[in-house]
Scaffold this motif. Sequence first.
Motif, PDB file in Angstrom:
ATOM      1  N   GLU A  47      -2.647   5.270  -4.486  1.00 28.38           N
ATOM      2  CA  GLU A  47      -2.576   5.261  -3.019  1.00 28.38           C
ATOM      3  C   GLU A  47      -3.840   5.779  -2.333  1.00 28.38           C
ATOM      4  O   GLU A  47      -3.942   5.687  -1.118  1.00 28.38           O
ATOM      5  N   ALA A  51      -3.898  10.029   0.853  1.00 29.07           N
ATOM      6  CA  ALA A  51      -2.434  10.048   0.745  1.00 29.07           C
ATOM      7  C   ALA A  51      -1.966  11.067  -0.287  1.00 29.07           C
ATOM      8  O   ALA A  51      -0.989  11.793  -0.060  1.00 29.07           O
ATOM      9  N   HIS A  54      -2.385  14.700   0.942  1.00 26.56           N
ATOM     10  CA  HIS A  54      -1.433  14.971   2.009  1.00 26.56           C
ATOM     11  C   HIS A  54      -0.015  15.114   1.459  1.00 26.56           C
ATOM     12  O   HIS A  54       0.776  15.925   1.945  1.00 26.56           O
ATOM     13  N   GLU A  55       0.315  14.385   0.417  1.00 27.83           N
ATOM     14  CA  GLU A  55       1.647  14.442  -0.194  1.00 27.83           C
ATOM     15  C   GLU A  55       1.865  15.728  -0.996  1.00 27.83           C
ATOM     16  O   GLU A  55       2.951  16.296  -0.988  1.00 27.83           O
TER      17      GLU A  55
END
Length: 159
Positions: A47, A51, A54-55
Amino acid sequence: MRYIMVCVALLLVVACAERKDGPVDLEEARAELMAVDSAFSAYSEREGSVAAFHEYIAGDGRALPQQGYPRSKDDFARMLQEQGDQQRSTSLTWEPLMADVAASGELGYTHGRYTFSSVDENGRRTTTYGYYITVWKRQGDGSWKFVLDAGNESPPEEL
């Protein structure tokens, strides 16, 4: 008054009670943390690093980018998104080499080596290597999120 004393007594009993789930299996927790860090890398590969970071960053987590100052979750995501076009031509993956977990099972760390590849406007690929350390904290839902991530660029190892 009696009601308040009963409530205080119940709170003391609950606060002093032993953990119901027993002692932490440290080997299992280390293996779990290695798996989480590997999943974090796979997410980055699939991703993109914006991403993935941030996850996996905790709400109060910090990331220390190369040649930068500590960044909060939102600040780090903003910084990575500002690199927008670069993100499409970059790849950040890593491999955890070891993990350890505190006896409480609430904190742990992983460390390993990373590979960062980018393609410039002329189509030339540049790859850099380095080592990282990530400090993880178990969240209320039982998941692991990182509270600190830092790395340093290093020459590739001769294998």
